[in-house]
Design an enzyme around this catalytic site. Structure first.
Site, PDB file in Angstrom:
ATOM      1  N   ASP A  53       0.853  -1.194   0.000  1.00  0.00           N
ATOM      2  CA  ASP A  53       0.000   0.000   0.000  1.00  0.00           C
ATOM      3  C   ASP A  53       0.887   1.241   0.000  1.00  0.00           C
ATOM      4  O   ASP A  53       1.714   1.406   0.893  1.00  0.00           O
ATOM      5  CB  ASP A  53      -0.873  -0.061   1.271  1.00  0.00           C
ATOM      6  CG  ASP A  53      -1.649   1.227   1.505  1.00  0.00           C
ATOM      7  OD1 ASP A  53      -1.906   1.961   0.524  1.00  0.00           O
ATOM      8  OD2 ASP A  53      -2.004   1.481   2.672  1.00  0.00           O
ATOM      9  N   ASP A  57      -4.156   3.803   2.590  1.00  0.00           N
ATOM     10  CA  ASP A  57      -5.568   3.511   2.882  1.00  0.00           C
ATOM     11  C   ASP A  57      -5.748   2.075   3.383  1.00  0.00           C
ATOM     12  O   ASP A  57      -6.876   1.588   3.502  1.00  0.00           O
ATOM     13  CB  ASP A  57      -6.465   3.773   1.654  1.00  0.00           C
ATOM     14  CG  ASP A  57      -6.098   2.878   0.478  1.00  0.00           C
ATOM     15  OD1 ASP A  57      -5.105   2.118   0.577  1.00  0.00           O
ATOM     16  OD2 ASP A  57      -6.795   2.926  -0.549  1.00  0.00           O
ATOM     17  N   ASP A  61      -1.889  -1.330  -3.727  1.00  0.00           N
ATOM     18  CA  ASP A  61      -2.234  -0.594  -4.948  1.00  0.00           C
ATOM     19  C   ASP A  61      -1.186  -0.828  -6.036  1.00  0.00           C
ATOM     20  O   ASP A  61      -0.145  -1.447  -5.795  1.00  0.00           O
ATOM     21  CB  ASP A  61      -2.417   0.902  -4.652  1.00  0.00           C
ATOM     22  CG  ASP A  61      -1.328   1.443  -3.734  1.00  0.00           C
ATOM     23  OD1 ASP A  61      -0.149   1.205  -4.049  1.00  0.00           O
ATOM     24  OD2 ASP A  61      -1.650   2.072  -2.710  1.00  0.00           O
ATOM     25  N   ASP A 130      -6.296 -11.102 -14.901  1.00  0.00           N
ATOM     26  CA  ASP A 130      -7.365 -12.037 -14.590  1.00  0.00           C
ATOM     27  C   ASP A 130      -8.568 -11.682 -15.469  1.00  0.00           C
ATOM     28  O   ASP A 130      -8.924 -10.508 -15.580  1.00  0.00           O
ATOM     29  CB  ASP A 130      -7.741 -11.891 -13.104  1.00  0.00           C
ATOM     30  CG  ASP A 130      -8.011 -13.216 -12.434  1.00  0.00           C
ATOM     31  OD1 ASP A 130      -8.858 -13.959 -12.960  1.00  0.00           O
ATOM     32  OD2 ASP A 130      -7.396 -13.499 -11.402  1.00  0.00           O
ATOM     33  N   ASP A 232     -10.931 -16.948 -15.079  1.00  0.00           N
ATOM     34  CA  ASP A 232     -11.682 -17.354 -13.898  1.00  0.00           C
ATOM     35  C   ASP A 232     -12.846 -18.294 -14.253  1.00  0.00           C
ATOM     36  O   ASP A 232     -13.662 -17.962 -15.123  1.00  0.00           O
ATOM     37  CB  ASP A 232     -12.233 -16.078 -13.247  1.00  0.00           C
ATOM     38  CG  ASP A 232     -12.793 -16.329 -11.872  1.00  0.00           C
ATOM     39  OD1 ASP A 232     -12.022 -16.683 -10.980  1.00  0.00           O
ATOM     40  OD2 ASP A 232     -14.019 -16.164 -11.691  1.00  0.00           O
ATOM     41  N   GLU A 291      -8.682 -21.426 -15.255  1.00  0.00           N
ATOM     42  CA  GLU A 291      -8.875 -21.935 -13.904  1.00  0.00           C
ATOM     43  C   GLU A 291      -9.765 -23.164 -14.107  1.00  0.00           C
ATOM     44  O   GLU A 291     -10.940 -23.034 -14.467  1.00  0.00           O
ATOM     45  CB  GLU A 291      -9.561 -20.910 -13.012  1.00  0.00           C
ATOM     46  CG  GLU A 291      -9.641 -21.425 -11.580  1.00  0.00           C
ATOM     47  CD  GLU A 291     -10.704 -20.745 -10.715  1.00  0.00           C
ATOM     48  OE1 GLU A 291     -10.608 -20.833  -9.499  1.00  0.00           O
ATOM     49  OE2 GLU A 291     -11.646 -20.133 -11.269  1.00  0.00           O
ATOM     50  N   HIS A 365      -4.670 -17.421  -4.027  1.00  0.00           N
ATOM     51  CA  HIS A 365      -5.540 -16.592  -3.179  1.00  0.00           C
ATOM     52  C   HIS A 365      -6.792 -17.341  -2.706  1.00  0.00           C
ATOM     53  O   HIS A 365      -7.539 -16.814  -1.896  1.00  0.00           O
ATOM     54  CB  HIS A 365      -5.945 -15.347  -3.957  1.00  0.00           C
ATOM     55  CG  HIS A 365      -6.780 -15.698  -5.151  1.00  0.00           C
ATOM     56  ND1 HIS A 365      -6.276 -16.408  -6.230  1.00  0.00           N
ATOM     57  CD2 HIS A 365      -8.081 -15.496  -5.431  1.00  0.00           C
ATOM     58  CE1 HIS A 365      -7.230 -16.619  -7.092  1.00  0.00           C
ATOM     59  NE2 HIS A 365      -8.345 -16.072  -6.648  1.00  0.00           N
ATOM     60  N   ASP A 366      -7.042 -18.538  -3.253  1.00  0.00           N
ATOM     61  CA  ASP A 366      -8.209 -19.323  -2.837  1.00  0.00           C
ATOM     62  C   ASP A 366      -7.810 -20.463  -1.902  1.00  0.00           C
ATOM     63  O   ASP A 366      -8.648 -21.301  -1.562  1.00  0.00           O
ATOM     64  CB  ASP A 366      -8.903 -19.950  -4.063  1.00  0.00           C
ATOM     65  CG  ASP A 366      -9.592 -18.899  -4.925  1.00  0.00           C
ATOM     66  OD1 ASP A 366      -9.989 -17.848  -4.386  1.00  0.00           O
ATOM     67  OD2 ASP A 366      -9.715 -19.129  -6.138  1.00  0.00           O
TER      68      ASP A 366
HETATM   69  C1  NOJ Z   1     -12.373 -18.266  -8.639  1.00  0.00           C
HETATM   70  C2  NOJ Z   1     -11.548 -17.192  -8.019  1.00  0.00           C
HETATM   71  O1  NOJ Z   1     -10.211 -17.602  -7.951  1.00  0.00           O
HETATM   72  C3  NOJ Z   1     -12.152 -16.889  -6.687  1.00  0.00           C
HETATM   73  O2  NOJ Z   1     -11.335 -16.062  -5.899  1.00  0.00           O
HETATM   74  C4  NOJ Z   1     -13.504 -16.278  -6.928  1.00  0.00           C
HETATM   75  O3  NOJ Z   1     -14.145 -16.070  -5.693  1.00  0.00           O
HETATM   76  C5  NOJ Z   1     -14.393 -17.178  -7.787  1.00  0.00           C
HETATM   77  N1  NOJ Z   1     -13.684 -17.743  -8.903  1.00  0.00           N
HETATM   78  C6  NOJ Z   1     -15.545 -16.410  -8.342  1.00  0.00           C
HETATM   79  O4  NOJ Z   1     -15.107 -15.471  -9.279  1.00  0.00           O
END
Ligand code: NOJ
Length: 590
Positions: A53, A57, A61, A130, A232, A291, A365-366
Site C-alpha cells: 500500500d 488507505d 495498490d 485475470d 476465472d 482456472e 488466493h483461494d
Molecule cells: C475463482 C476465483 O479464484 C475466486 O477467488 C472467486 O471467488 C471465484 N472464482 C468467483 O469469481
C-alpha cells in the site's frame, strides 16, 4: 491366393505399426521440445490488495507493485499474474467486475497501470491479467439495464427465469448462506442465475452479442500490450438454458457426483473457447490459462490440446482438494496421504505426455498457505518445509504458478474469530452453520488449518515494523503477528533464507532445461513419506527426493547416488547415503 492375401495383410499391418510409432514419436517430441516462452516461465501471482500500500488507505495498490518491481525481478520469475484490478464494488475482492476497462479506485488509475506495464516490460517481465467473464458484478451497467425490464436490450446478457414458470431447478450459489444459485428480483418478477454470490450474476454466453463484447474488451487489453489472461472459472461459461432438474442420481452417474463437473459440461463451452481463440487469442503471442474448475484428467485435453486451438494451460483442483474431510467445509485431515498426493500429480503429468501442457501450484488466493497445508508451520520445520515445497514446484513438469508470500514462507493467518475474516466465502459458510445450529467454535478452529481463503490473503510481510511494512495504516485484513520474525527484509540478508532458496531454485530451473521439458518418472510410489522422481531429457537425468515428513526417511529408488552431483539441497549438506532428514529435499544430477 491365400498366401498372397496374408502377405499383403502383414505388409499392411507393418505399415500401420510404422506410421503409428512415427506418429507417437512425433507427439512425444511435440510434448517435450516444442518450446514456448510460457512453458519455460515461472509465474508469480500477486494479490494486489495485499501486496503493498503506497497511499495509506490500508489496501495494496498498483504504485505499490511498481515500487517492488526490482524485488519481483530479483526473484528470477518471468511472468506476473495479477488478481483482478478492474472497477469493482468488491463483494468478492474484484471477482465482481462493474467495469472491465477501468482500474479499481483503491488500486489507482489507468496511468498507474500503463506505468506498471511499462516497468514490467522494461525488466523483461510479462503481465497476465485475470479475466472474469463467467459473471460480472450486479453493479455492471449491463446488469443494471438487464434487470430493468423483460424487453430491455441487455436482458439476454444474463440468465433470467420468469417466476410464472415456478421456481427454477436448483443450481448451487457458492457464496450464499442458503446455497442457492438463483435470486428473485422483484422488478421483473424473475429469478437470475449466479453460481457465486447474488452480487455476481452469470453472464449469458449463449448470446452472441455478449460474446462479441467480451472479445472486444479482451482485444482492447491485448492492444494495450498485456501478455495473457488467467481465466476465472472459464469451464462454467456455457449453460443448458432449459435449466433442467439435475438429480443426485444423475450427478453421481454422469458427473462424478459433483456440481462443478456438471457446470463444466455446458453444451457449447468448447465452441466458445474456439471462437475466442479465433477472434482474440490467435492474433497475439500471449498465454492463456484456464482456472480448471470441474476439469478432469479425462477432459483436460479438450481445453489445451494445441490442435483444438483453445487455451494453452489449465490448472486443476484435484491436488488442492486432497485431504478435505467429506461433509465439512474444507476441513483438512491431518492424515492426508502422500501416496494419494503423488498419484494425483503423476496422473496429471501423464495427461500431457503427448499433447498439451500442464501446470503446477500448491497455493493461491483461494487456498491456505502451502507451508501450513502441505509442509509444517511449526517454528522448527517452517523454513525447511517451505524450501522442500518450493523444490517440488520448480522441479516438476508443467509451468509453475507461485503465490506471493510463499517465497518468504508465509503461513496461515489462523484467525480466532469470525470478525477477523473478510472473505465472502468464509462468512457465508459461517452463516450456514449458524442457521443449521452447528458448532461455530469448531468451524473457526477448522479454518486455521483448513480452507479459509483469508489464510493466504494476509498482507505481504515486508519487514518487522508495525503492519509488516505493508501499510502505514491499519490494513484491510490483519497482518500475521509473525511478521516480526518472518519478513522479506530479514531474509534478504540471510543467504540461507527461504527467500534466497527460492531465487536459487528459479535459477536452477532456468539453467537446466531437463527441469522444464524432461520426462517425469515417479519412483517408489507406495512410500508414505518420500516423493521421489526422475526427470530426463536428451541424455541428462536428475533425481528429486522430497521428504514430506517430520521424521528421517529413505526412498527405494534403485539409483546409486554416490557419484551424483548435488544440484540443490535445503540443508547445508545433502546426504549421500539416501537417508533424508525431516522435510529434506535434494536434487541430484545423475
Ligand atoms: C475463482 C476465483 O479464484 C475466486 O477467488 C472467486 O471467488 C471465484 N472464482 C468467483 O469469481
Amino acid at each position: 491366393m491365400k498366401v498372397v492375401f496374408s502377405k499383403l495383410t502383414t505388409i499392411l499391418l507393418l505399415c500401420l505399426v510404422i506410421v503409428s510409432v512415427n506418429q507417437s514419436a512425433a507427439q512425444e517430441k511435440k510434448g517435450t521440445t516444442d518450446r514456448k516462452w510460457w512453458k519455460e516461465a515461472v509465474v508469480y501471482q500477486i494479490y494486489p490488495r495485499s501486496f503493498k500500500d503506497t497511499d495509506g488507505d490500508g489496501v495494496g495498490d498498483l504504485k505499490g507493485i511498481i515500487q517492488k518491481l526490482d524485488y519481483i525481478k530479483s526473484l528470477g520469475v518471468d511472468v506476473v499474474w495479477l488478481n483482478p484490478i478492474y472497477g469493482s464494488p468488491n463483494a468478492d475482492n474484484g471477482y465482481d467486475i462493474s467495469d472491465y476497462q477501468t482500474i479499481m479506485k483503491e488500486f489507482g488509475t489507468m496511468e498507474d497501470f500503463d506505468a506498471l506495464l511499462k516497468g514490467m516490460h522494461e525488466r523483461g517481465l510479462k503481465l497476465v491479467m485475470d479475466l472474469v467473464v463467467n459473471h460480472s458484478s450486479d453493479e455492471h451497467k449491463w446488469f443494471q439495464e438487464s434487470r430493468k425490464s423483460r424487453d430491455n436490450p441487455y436482458r439476454d446478457y444474463y440468465h433470467w427465469w420468469p417466476a410464472e414458470k415456478g421456481k427454477p431447478a436448483f443450481r448451487p450459489g457458492a457464496f450464499e448462506a442458503d446455497g442457492s444459485g438463483w435470486r428473485y428480483d422483484k422488478q421483473t418478477d424473475s429469478y437470475y442465475l449466479h453460481y457465486f454470490s447474488y452480487k455476481q450474476p452469470d453472464l449469458n454466453w449463449e448470446n452472441p452479442k455478449l460474446r462479441q463484447e467480451i472479445y472486444s474488451m479482451m482485444n482492447w487489453w491485448f492492444k494495450k500490450g498485456i501478455d495473457g489472461f488467467r481465466m476465472d472459472v472459464i469451464p462454467f461459461i456455457s449453460k443448458d438454458t432449459n435449466f433442467p432438474v439435475i438429480t443426485q442420481e444423475e450427478l453421481d452417474k454422469n458427473y462424478h457426483g459433483r456440481w462443478d463437473v456438471y457446470m463444466a459440461s455446458g453444451p457449447h463451452l468448447h465452441d466458445y473457447l474456439q471462437e475466442m481463440n479465433r477472434e482474440v487469442l490467435s492474433k497475439y503471442d500471449v498465454m492463456s490459462l484456464a482456472e480448471g474448475a470441474g476439469m478432469l484428467t479425462s477432459t483436460a485435453l479438450n481445453f489445451v490440446d494445441e490442435d483444438r486451438k483453445e487455451l494453452n494451460m489449465g490448472y486443476h483442483f484435484e491436488g488442492t482438494n486432497l485431504g478435505y474431510i467429506p461433509g465439512y467445509f474444507k476441513k483438512m485431515s491431518p492424515n492426508w496421504s502422500l501416496v494419494d498426493f503423488k498419484k494425483i500429480y503423476s496422473d496429471w503429468d501423464a495427461v500431457y505426455n503427448k499433447k498439451g501442457w500442464g501446470t503446477i501450484y500448491l497455493g493461491n488466493h483461494d487456498q491456505p498457505r502451502m507451508t501450513s497445508r502441505w509442509g509444517n508451520d511449526a517454528p522448527e520445520f517452517r523454513a525447511v518445509s517451505s524450501k522442500m515445497l518450493t523444490t517440488f514446484l520448480l522441479s516438476m513438469k508443467g509451468t509453475p504458478y507461485y503465490y506471493n508470500g510463499d517465497e518468504i514462507g508465509m503461513v496461515n493467518a489462523k484467525f480466532n474469530k469470525i470478525e477477523d475474516y473478510r472473505d465472502i466465502e468464509t462468512i457465508a459458510e459461517y452463516e450456514k452453520i449458524k442457521i443449521a445450529g452447528g458448532d461455530l467454535k469448531q468451524f473457526i478452529e477448522d479454518q486455521k488449518t483448513g480452507g479459509a481463503r483469508d489464510n493466504g490473503r494476509t498482507p505481504f510481510q515486508w519487514n518487522s515494523s508495525k503492519n509488516g511494512g505493508f501499510s502505514t495504516t491499519e490494513p484491510w485484513l490483519k497482518v500475521n503477528d509473525n511478521h516480526t520474525a518472518i519478513n522479506a527484509e530479514a531474509q534478504e540478508k540471510d543467504p540461507n533464507s527461504v527467500l534466497n532458496y527460492f531465487r536459487k531454485m528459479t535459477k536452477l530451473r532456468k539453467t537446466n532445461p531437463v527441469l522444464i521439458y524432461g520426462k517425469y518418472t515417479l519412483l517408489d510410489k507406495e512410500n508414505p513419506n518420500v516423493y521421489a522422481y526422475t526427470r530426463e531429457l536428451e541424455g541428462k537425468k536428475v533425481l528429486v527426493l522430497l521428504n514430506f515428513s517430520s521424521k528421517n526417511a529413505t526412498a527405494k529408488t534403485g539409483i546409486n547416488i554416490k557419484k551424483s552431483k548435488v544440484l540443490i539441497n535445503n540443508y547445508t549438506k545433502a546426504s549421500k547415503n539416501g537417508e533424508l532428514r525431516p522435510y529434506e529435499s535434494v536434487i541430484y544430477q545423475l
